[in-house]
Structure formats: C-alpha cells, structure tokens
Design an enzyme around this catalytic site. Structure first.
Site, PDB file in Angstrom:
ATOM      1  N   ASN A  90      -8.549 -11.139 -47.212  1.00 42.42           N
ATOM      2  CA  ASN A  90      -9.778 -11.626 -46.293  1.00 42.42           C
ATOM      3  C   ASN A  90     -10.517 -10.717 -45.777  1.00 42.42           C
ATOM      4  O   ASN A  90     -11.560 -11.165 -44.952  1.00 42.42           O
ATOM      5  CB  ASN A  90      -8.883 -12.445 -44.965  1.00 42.42           C
ATOM      6  CG  ASN A  90      -7.987 -11.574 -44.349  1.00 42.42           C
ATOM      7  OD1 ASN A  90      -7.664 -10.460 -44.924  1.00 42.42           O
ATOM      8  ND2 ASN A  90      -7.733 -11.620 -42.977  1.00 42.42           N
ATOM      9  N   ASN A 110       2.011 -25.782 -51.893  1.00 41.28           N
ATOM     10  CA  ASN A 110       3.007 -24.689 -52.108  1.00 41.28           C
ATOM     11  C   ASN A 110       2.507 -23.438 -52.183  1.00 41.28           C
ATOM     12  O   ASN A 110       1.649 -23.181 -53.284  1.00 41.28           O
ATOM     13  CB  ASN A 110       3.665 -25.207 -53.264  1.00 41.28           C
ATOM     14  CG  ASN A 110       5.178 -24.650 -53.324  1.00 41.28           C
ATOM     15  OD1 ASN A 110       5.263 -23.223 -53.010  1.00 41.28           O
ATOM     16  ND2 ASN A 110       6.275 -25.058 -53.729  1.00 41.28           N
ATOM     17  N   ASP A 115       7.394  -5.347  -2.658  1.00 39.49           N
ATOM     18  CA  ASP A 115       8.461  -4.947  -3.584  1.00 39.49           C
ATOM     19  C   ASP A 115       9.784  -5.657  -3.505  1.00 39.49           C
ATOM     20  O   ASP A 115      10.869  -5.349  -3.944  1.00 39.49           O
ATOM     21  CB  ASP A 115       8.965  -3.262  -3.446  1.00 39.49           C
ATOM     22  CG  ASP A 115       9.312  -3.240  -1.885  1.00 39.49           C
ATOM     23  OD1 ASP A 115       9.536  -4.187  -1.267  1.00 39.49           O
ATOM     24  OD2 ASP A 115       9.835  -1.914  -1.772  1.00 39.49           O
ATOM     25  N   ARG A 149      -5.758 -14.225 -65.979  1.00 37.69           N
ATOM     26  CA  ARG A 149      -5.138 -12.913 -65.967  1.00 37.69           C
ATOM     27  C   ARG A 149      -5.467 -12.408 -67.680  1.00 37.69           C
ATOM     28  O   ARG A 149      -5.946 -13.053 -68.158  1.00 37.69           O
ATOM     29  CB  ARG A 149      -3.460 -13.194 -66.497  1.00 37.69           C
ATOM     30  CG  ARG A 149      -2.970 -14.276 -65.351  1.00 37.69           C
ATOM     31  CD  ARG A 149      -1.513 -14.604 -66.442  1.00 37.69           C
ATOM     32  NE  ARG A 149      -0.916 -15.587 -65.367  1.00 37.69           N
ATOM     33  CZ  ARG A 149      -0.517 -16.709 -65.834  1.00 37.69           C
ATOM     34  NH1 ARG A 149      -0.184 -16.769 -67.019  1.00 37.69           N
ATOM     35  NH2 ARG A 149       0.100 -17.511 -65.122  1.00 37.69           N
ATOM     36  N   ASN A 206      12.719   0.135  -5.581  1.00 33.97           N
ATOM     37  CA  ASN A 206      12.464   1.413  -4.998  1.00 33.97           C
ATOM     38  C   ASN A 206      12.353   2.319  -6.153  1.00 33.97           C
ATOM     39  O   ASN A 206      11.513   3.208  -6.383  1.00 33.97           O
ATOM     40  CB  ASN A 206      12.988   1.913  -3.881  1.00 33.97           C
ATOM     41  CG  ASN A 206      12.941   1.097  -2.697  1.00 33.97           C
ATOM     42  OD1 ASN A 206      11.707   0.680  -2.223  1.00 33.97           O
ATOM     43  ND2 ASN A 206      14.215   0.676  -1.902  1.00 33.97           N
ATOM     44  N   ARG A 222       9.434   7.036  -5.369  1.00 37.71           N
ATOM     45  CA  ARG A 222      10.648   7.040  -6.024  1.00 37.71           C
ATOM     46  C   ARG A 222      10.701   6.372  -7.335  1.00 37.71           C
ATOM     47  O   ARG A 222      11.381   6.572  -8.357  1.00 37.71           O
ATOM     48  CB  ARG A 222      11.643   6.314  -5.155  1.00 37.71           C
ATOM     49  CG  ARG A 222      11.939   6.836  -3.678  1.00 37.71           C
ATOM     50  CD  ARG A 222      12.693   6.147  -2.760  1.00 37.71           C
ATOM     51  NE  ARG A 222      11.886   5.200  -1.824  1.00 37.71           N
ATOM     52  CZ  ARG A 222      12.343   4.255  -1.008  1.00 37.71           C
ATOM     53  NH1 ARG A 222      13.508   4.432  -0.776  1.00 37.71           N
ATOM     54  NH2 ARG A 222      11.552   3.822  -0.469  1.00 37.71           N
ATOM     55  N   ALA A 245       0.945  -1.039   0.011  1.00 36.73           N
ATOM     56  CA  ALA A 245      -0.187   0.051   0.147  1.00 36.73           C
ATOM     57  C   ALA A 245       0.892   1.312  -0.165  1.00 36.73           C
ATOM     58  O   ALA A 245       0.137   2.347  -0.070  1.00 36.73           O
ATOM     59  CB  ALA A 245      -0.940  -0.025   1.240  1.00 36.73           C
ATOM     60  N   GLY A 246       2.109   1.166  -0.187  1.00 39.36           N
ATOM     61  CA  GLY A 246       3.101   2.325  -0.042  1.00 39.36           C
ATOM     62  C   GLY A 246       2.830   3.109  -1.535  1.00 39.36           C
ATOM     63  O   GLY A 246       2.123   2.648  -2.366  1.00 39.36           O
TER      64      GLY A 246
HETATM   65  C1  UD1 Z   1      11.698  -1.187   4.354  1.00 35.73           C
HETATM   66  C2  UD1 Z   1      12.249  -1.407   5.855  1.00 35.73           C
HETATM   67  C3  UD1 Z   1      13.669  -1.613   5.726  1.00 35.73           C
HETATM   68  C4  UD1 Z   1      13.963  -2.688   4.910  1.00 35.73           C
HETATM   69  C5  UD1 Z   1      13.680  -2.452   3.459  1.00 35.73           C
HETATM   70  C6  UD1 Z   1      13.816  -3.816   2.622  1.00 35.73           C
HETATM   71  C7  UD1 Z   1      10.517  -0.257   7.153  1.00 35.73           C
HETATM   72  C8  UD1 Z   1      10.177   0.915   7.974  1.00 35.73           C
HETATM   73  N1  UD1 Z   1      11.722  -0.388   6.607  1.00 35.73           N
HETATM   74  O1  UD1 Z   1      12.057   0.262   3.948  1.00 35.73           O
HETATM   75  O2  UD1 Z   1      14.142  -1.718   7.200  1.00 35.73           O
HETATM   76  O3  UD1 Z   1      15.572  -2.877   4.857  1.00 35.73           O
HETATM   77  O4  UD1 Z   1      12.191  -2.318   3.429  1.00 35.73           O
HETATM   78  O5  UD1 Z   1      13.454  -3.670   1.259  1.00 35.73           O
HETATM   79  O6  UD1 Z   1       9.750  -1.056   7.183  1.00 35.73           O
HETATM   80  N2  UD1 Z   1       4.108  -0.060   2.537  1.00 35.73           N
HETATM   81  C9  UD1 Z   1       2.598  -0.268   2.813  1.00 35.73           C
HETATM   82  N3  UD1 Z   1       2.073   0.896   3.517  1.00 35.73           N
HETATM   83  C10 UD1 Z   1       2.956   2.141   3.815  1.00 35.73           C
HETATM   84  C11 UD1 Z   1       4.246   2.103   3.516  1.00 35.73           C
HETATM   85  C12 UD1 Z   1       4.753   1.001   2.849  1.00 35.73           C
HETATM   86  O7  UD1 Z   1       2.113  -1.036   2.442  1.00 35.73           O
HETATM   87  O8  UD1 Z   1       2.297   2.934   4.494  1.00 35.73           O
HETATM   88  C13 UD1 Z   1       4.643  -1.268   1.654  1.00 35.73           C
HETATM   89  C14 UD1 Z   1       4.984  -0.700   0.478  1.00 35.73           C
HETATM   90  O9  UD1 Z   1       4.246  -0.973  -0.427  1.00 35.73           O
HETATM   91  C15 UD1 Z   1       6.382  -1.945   0.219  1.00 35.73           C
HETATM   92  C16 UD1 Z   1       6.722  -2.175   1.653  1.00 35.73           C
HETATM   93  O10 UD1 Z   1       5.689  -1.796   2.701  1.00 35.73           O
HETATM   94  O11 UD1 Z   1       5.871  -3.029  -0.530  1.00 35.73           O
HETATM   95  C17 UD1 Z   1       7.875  -1.736   2.077  1.00 35.73           C
HETATM   96  O12 UD1 Z   1       7.809  -0.137   2.091  1.00 35.73           O
HETATM   97  P1  UD1 Z   1       9.035   0.768   1.677  1.00 35.73           P
HETATM   98  O13 UD1 Z   1       8.621   2.353   1.696  1.00 35.73           O
HETATM   99  O14 UD1 Z   1       9.260   0.382   0.173  1.00 35.73           O
HETATM  100  O15 UD1 Z   1      10.060   0.467   2.786  1.00 35.73           O
HETATM  101  P2  UD1 Z   1      11.887   0.883   2.525  1.00 35.73           P
HETATM  102  O16 UD1 Z   1      11.897   2.056   2.633  1.00 35.73           O
HETATM  103  O17 UD1 Z   1      12.258   0.182   1.359  1.00 35.73           O
HETATM  104 CA    CA Z   2      11.283  -0.833  -0.556  1.00 37.52          CA
END
Ligand code: UD1
Ligand code: CA
Length: 463
Positions: free
Chosen positions: A385, A376, A103, A439, A226, A15, A10-11
C-alpha cells in the site's frame, strides 16, 4: 440552592518524584484529576473551580472541557492558600461549597452526595468527610471533644495520644460560603511554612460554627495519592471495583486479579474474559464474547458472540457479530471486521474494511484495503500500500479468492468473484470472474539433482 465545587490541584506532588504533575498520572487510563472531575460532575454543580499552579498548562489542557474555571495559586503555600485562590472565583456568590483534593480519585459521587445531604440535614457550616484507618499513616487526625469535633491535627503536629486516633480526614469538605471568610484567620504552620486548610476546623469551632465529621467512606475509596505506591494500590482497588460491577452484570472473569478494564468500558452479559486481558478507553464489548488471554483492546467496538483469541491487539477498530480474531492478530486503527469474518494467526490489518464472512487466516498484511464479503485471503497475502511517498488503496470485491503469497501492488482492484493464483504479484486490475496469475513459468531440469549428488560424492572420496 447553589452548589460550587473546588478541586485543589496546585501542590508540588514531590513525593511522586516525577516530571509530570501528580494529578496527571493515570489510573486505569484516566488522569487522577479526571476521575475527581467525573465524580463531581455527576452532582451537577453550578461551577467547578480547579486550583492549579502557574504554568500548569498540561492540567488545563487535560481538562479542556467547557465549564471548568481555573484559579491560579501563585505559590504552593498550602491547602488553605489554595482554597483562598479558588474563593476569589466565587466572590459574591452564596451557597454550598464542596472542596476536594485533586489527588483523591476513587471517591464515589454517591459518597459526595451523602456528605452534602448530611451537611444540610445537620445544618452544619462545615462538614468533613472522614474514614477510619488502622496502622501507620500520614492523614490528618480528627480530634473530638466528646462527640463534638474540635480540630484536625496533621500527622506531623500530632502528639502521642493524637497519633493513636483512627478517624482521619479525607481532604474532602462541604462548607457554606459564609465559612470561607475564616480562611483569612488561618495562621502559617511553623513546621512546614504552609497554610493548612485543616486549621479552619478548630477556628470554626471556636467561632461557634456548626462543624461535623462524618465517616461515610472507607480507606479504599478515600485514599489520597501521594506516591507511586499509592498510585499502584489505587489502580488495583479500582480494578476490583470495576470487576465487581461486571460480575454483577453477568460477565465472567477467569482470573479477576489479572485483568484491567477502564472505567468507561461497556461489556455485555455472558462474555467470558480470560487472564491478562486489558480493555481500555471507550471500548464496548458485546454479549456472549470470549476474550482469550493476553489481549489488549483500545477504543474499539466488539459485537456479540465474537471470539478474540490469545495475544491479540485491537486499536480503534470495529469487530462485528460472530467474527473471530487472533491468535496473534493486530488490528490497527480504523479497521472494521465484518459479521462472521475470520482474522487468524499473525495477521495485521490497518485502516481496512473486511466484509462479512471473509477470511484472512494466516500471516497477512492488509492495509488501506476494502475487502468485500466472502473473500478468501490466502496465507501470506500482502497489500503493498506504500510506495515510499503515497499510500494507495486495494479493493477486493465480493467472493474473490486470493491465492497464498500474493502481493497486491496498490492502487489495484480485484473484481467480483475473481481468482488470483498463488504466488502472484498483482499490479493491474483483475476483471470480475477472471483468473489472474503472474509467475515466471516453472522449468524442470530432469536429473539435475542426481548429477549434482554424484559430483559431491566424488569430491568427498578424494578427501
Ligand atoms: C491533606 C490534609 C490531610 C488529609 C489528606 C487526605 C492538609 C494540610 N492536610 O494532606 O489532613 O488527611 O490531605 O488525603 O490539608 N494543594 C494545593 N496547593 C498547595 C498544597 C496542596 O493545591 O499549596 C493540593 C494538592 O495538589 C493536593 C491537595 O491540595 O491535591 C492535598 O495536598 P497534599 O499535599 O497532598 O496534602 P496531604 O499531605 O495529603
Ligand atoms: Ca495528598
């Protein structure tokens, strides 16, 4: 004992700088999150919960298989908040919970299995899957007190000494459902204004839970996507992994650094693949085939001993044993090429069946055609067509000979063993074993060109 899995997706993925949700970007033709779901499915969990943001219908559509439960995280308030949203879907359930980031697509199910086994053997309440990295990176650092894990410190919060730590968090954890209640104790991180799931580690340790961190994978496998660069690198890692698998199974690549083979593709032994070949989707290639450069094969089945010559595109089609296709051929969807058939230079085939041993060697368009065996098709033959409204079928029965530059105006049928003279426009059915020629008869005007040449000379001498 029940196994539940939670995938956090849900992130914002800011980036990536994209209008597409991060986890729907593809690696080797498969969405990032689909790679994670497939790895998890191999463990046969009792439940898979995917945490998504409100309005993320595209993610839900992409994972529309049965058995996935979606949890909605209302706002992207961090990984701990996301897991809290998932925990509501596991309320009242006890068991082991595998938590993954949506991810981290290259993780192997065998590594996940090893984490679960280690977690159980060590009777831990919370186990972290970690790996070591050299150089600059933004992963959370695994801070230890002697041997014992003490906390995970995010890159932004790490002091100079913690920055040097090489053991880092993959974002994949196994925890007992009893540990989920600790999520409520995680404070907001003042730096980012988010609830960090990584903070659960320090809290669990302080509360006397057994916590462990296990280096079970490496950076190539546990890399988190990311940025666009991460996406590209992950694709290259996956390519190398897939190529290695096929080397082991007896497939040759002339230049393994230039091919892309999707994860679900099958290839038979003794097949040789030249540079710049891309094989996508659910394609299956037989044994002893040769696939020459710059070819793309999508969702197609290729038999044994098939030769695919340079710069050929094959989409959703079937090529039977010992056939030859290309160079510069295009098989559009729903084409079937028979045993030992030959499709040559600059031939386009659409939704057509070409019988065993038949040949279309040069410059043809065959669409909506049903062509029997040992036919052939002369150079430049075209099935007409489409009349602007409807598509119609051309049938050419076994053993026919179609002269070069023939147009077959569909619907039309050429009966078994018939011949069509070169340059004909065929608008009526041709009976079996007949010769059809259409022809305008040729007329020769004796001396015509010589007279013209004399006239030209006279004009030019006048200056
Ligand atoms: C996170 C970890 C970090 C780790 C890294 C590995 C935390 C705080 N940090 O960092 O220690 O080394 O992953 O790849 O957890 N997501 C949600 N909701 C949110 C935020 C994120 O569902 O509100 C999901 C994202 O979609 C993603 C995952 O959680 O799939 C990780 O989030 P991301 O923001 O990528 O964390 P990193 O900064 O990579
Ligand atoms: Ca990540």
């Amino acid at each position: 004992m029940s196994l539940f899995t939670v995938i956090l997706a849900a992130g914002l993925g800011t980036r990536m700088k994209s209008d597409t949700p991060k986890v729907l970007h593809t690696i080797n033709g498969k969405a990032i999150i689909r790679h994670v779901v497939d790895a998890v499915r191999a463990l046969k969990p009792n439940k898979i919960v995917v945490v998504v943001s409100p309005g993320s219908h595209s993610i839900q559509d992409a994972l529309n298989d049965d058995g996935i439960t979606f949890a909605i995280q209302r706002e992207p308030k961090g990984t701990a908040d996301a897991l809290r949203a998932a925990a509501q879907k596991l309320a009242g359930k006890t068991g082991t919970v595998l938590v993954l980031s949506g991810d981290t697509p290259l993780v192997n199910s065998s590594t996940l299995q090893r984490l679960i086994t280690t977690h159980k053997r060590k009777k831990e309440a919370l186990s972290i899957l970690s790996f070591t990295v050299e150089g600059d990176h933004a992963y959370g650092r695994i801070v230890r007190n002697g041997q014992q894990v003490a906390a995970i410190i995010e890159a932004g919060d790490a002091d100079h000494q913690q920055q040097q730590i090489k053991e880092v968090n993959s974002g994949i954890y196994v925890m007992e459902s009893t540990a989920l209640k600790l999520l409520r104790k995680i404070p907001i991180n003042p730096l980012k204004g988010e609830y960090y799931l990584t903070d659960i580690v320090g809290i669990a340790v302080r509360k006397g839970f057994r916590v462990g961190s296990h280096i079970l994978g490496d950076e190539t496998e546990l890399t988190g996507i990311n940025t666009r660069r991460d996406l590209c690198m992950a694709g290259l890692y996956l390519r190398d992994r897939i190529v290695s698998k096929w080397f082991e199974k007896g497939v040759s690549f002339v230049d393994a650094k230039t091919v892309f083979i999707d994860p679900d593709v099958e290839i038979g032994r003794d097949t040789i693949i030249y540079p710049n070949v891309i094989i996508e989707g659910k394609s299956a290639i037989g044994k002893g085939c040769v696939i020459y450069p710059n070819t793309r094969i999508i969702d197609s089945t290729v038999g044994n001993g098939v030769t695919i010559k340079d710069s050929t595109v094959i989409e959703s089609s079937i090529i039977k044993d010992a056939a030859s296709v290309g160079p510069f051929a295009h098989l559009r969807p729903y084409s079937a090429i028979g045993v030992s058939a030959k499709i040559g230079n600059f031939v386009e085939i659409k939704k057509s069946v070409i019988g065993n041993g038949s040949k279309a060697s040069h410059l043809s368009y065959l669409g909506d055609a049903e062509i029997g065996g040992n036919v052939n098709i002369g150079a430049g033959t075209i099935t007409c067509n489409y009349d602007g409204v409807n598509k119609s079928k051309t049938v050419i029965e076994d053993g026919c000979f179609i002269g070069s530059d023939t147009q077959l105006v569909a619907p039309v049928k050429v009966g078994k063993g018939a011949y069509v003279g070169a340059g004909s426009t065929i608008t009526k059915d041709v009976p079996p074993f007949a010769l059809a020629v259409s022809r305008t008869p040729q007329r020769n005007f004796d001396g015509w060109a010589a007279g013209r040449a004399r006239k030209k000379n006279r004009n030019s001498s006048k200056g």
